[in-house]
Design an enzyme around this catalytic site. Structure first.
Site, mmCIF file in Angstrom:
data_model
loop_
_atom_site.group_PDB
_atom_site.id
_atom_site.type_symbol
_atom_site.label_atom_id
_atom_site.label_comp_id
_atom_site.label_asym_id
_atom_site.label_seq_id
_atom_site.Cartn_x
_atom_site.Cartn_y
_atom_site.Cartn_z
ATOM 1 C CB CYS A 167 -0.913 -0.013 1.226
ATOM 2 S SG CYS A 167 -1.885 1.479 1.376
ATOM 3 C CB CYS B 131 -0.604 2.555 4.071
ATOM 4 S SG CYS B 131 -2.054 1.865 3.309
ATOM 5 C CG ASP B 132 3.202 1.235 4.397
ATOM 6 O OD1 ASP B 132 2.744 1.702 5.454
ATOM 7 O OD2 ASP B 132 2.996 0.080 4.021
#
Ligand code: NDP
Length: 327
Positions: A140, A143-144
């Protein structure tokens, strides 16, 4: 062991909190079914792993997916949906009403169940992917990606997700490799152009990942070019992050003893409806499993779009309402 006192009786229970689940909840609550929606671990579903939604009608300037999903949730809440946070650990669809157990503890008996559990990211299956998960391996970018500002990363895959993630990461990182196993990208034309015109992205066509390297965290990847061909060659790239974007697996294993699924695990529904079938066929024919409906990506190997998932969520709620009224 389920506590007897914790059995809750509901008309309509929805499993999943993506566009399909929330839309089903909006329709079911407006039909006075007082639905209960089990939200699971990823509130808002897969859509919240994307950066911006540009193709959902009604948002000409695009919208951040968290806002969009929160809007859907509030809309469902406004008409009386009850939200329960937890993982469904067991179901029994052989009885009526259907049984759904959350966190091995809370039991629901529902006249109708709408499955909207979506799909999860796939991994390559190489050993080092597991070793470095959370230490440089991610599925992701949204997200990261933030952790890789001004660093070098690789994205695996050649579809729309991979292109979207590569573009997003190019906005943060020094350099982005795309590791693509075929000699071309599978993504839509517009996404391909964005990738190919981005000077920070280098596409490595016809490459596969052999292993990830590094001390305690990802520091590199060993790749192979045109494996088995006369010009086969090894290549090493120095990277800080390795992002998987190679497709998804439907989250349907929990239901495998009760409902029919295809070879990839997608739920099979009756033509143009969200009606599920029993997994055991009788006389080579599929048999309906009354009161169980499936919507969104868990039953959609073809389109996998938020708008399609939302549409099927609406269909599932309408069909569930009709079924409940027939009881
Ligand atoms: P896709 O299945 O479309 O693409 C998966 C990619 O990963 C392909 O390039 C595939 O290669 C590659 N791949 C699969 N397995 C491996 C492996 N073991 N090793 C290396 N590469 C591998 O998945 P997406 O998640 O990209 O997209 C799913 C759907 O969602 C699509 O319909 C897409 O259009 C849609 N989507 C739409 C978006 C938008 O409109 N904004 C954004 C994101 C997704 P190969 O081509 O060789 O099979």
């Amino acid at each position: 062991m389920v506590n007897e006192q914790m059995v809750n009786k509901v008309k309509c229970l929805i499993i999943g909190s993506g566009p399909a689940g929330y839309t089903a909840a909006i329709y079911a609550s407006r039909a006075n079914l007082a639905p209960v929606l089990i939200e699971g671990p990823q509130l808002g579903g897969q859509l919240t792993t994307t950066t911006e939604v540009e193709n959902f009608p009604g948002y000409p300037d695009g919208i951040d997916p968290f806002t969009m999903m929160d809007d859907m949730r509030r809309q469902a809440e406004r008409f009386g949906t009850t939200f329960v946070s937890g993982i469904v650990t067991k179901v029994d669809f052989s009885v009526s009403p259907k049984k759904v157990i959350v966190e091995d503890e809370i039991e629901y008996e529902a006249d109708a169940v709408i499955i909207a559990t979506g799909a999860s990211a796939k991994y390559l299956g190489i050993e080092s992917e597991r070793t470095y998960r959370g230490r440089g391996v991610s599925a992701c970018a949204t997200c990261d990606g933030f952790f890789y500002r001004k660093k070098t990363v690789a994205v695996v895959g050649g579809g729309d997700t991979a292109c979207e993630e590569a573009n997003y990461l190019a906005g943060l990182c020094e350099k982005v490799y795309m590791i693509v196993r075929k000699p071309y990208l599978r993504a839509s034309e517009i996404m391909q152009q964005r990738v190919l015109n981005n000077p920070k992205i280098e596409v490595l066509f016809e490459h596969n990942t052999l292993q990830l390297t590094g001390e305690n965290k990802v520091q590199g990847a060993d790749l192979i070019f045109r494996k088995g061909e006369p010009d086969e060659a090894f290549k090493h790239i120095d990277i800080d992050g390795f992002f998987l974007a190679i497709g998804h697996h439907p989250n349907t294993d929990l239901f495998k003893d009760y409902i029919a699924r295809d070879a990839e695990g997608y739920i099979i529904t009756k033509d143009n409806t969200t009606q599920c079938y029993k997994c055991q066929m009788s006389n080579d024919k599929y048999q309906k499993i009354p009161g169980v409906f499936a919507a969104g990506d868990c039953a959609d190997p073809h389109y996998r779009q938020a708008i399609v998932a939302a549409g099927s969520g609406a269909k599932a709620a309408i069909e569930a309402d009709k079924y409940i009224k027939s009881l």
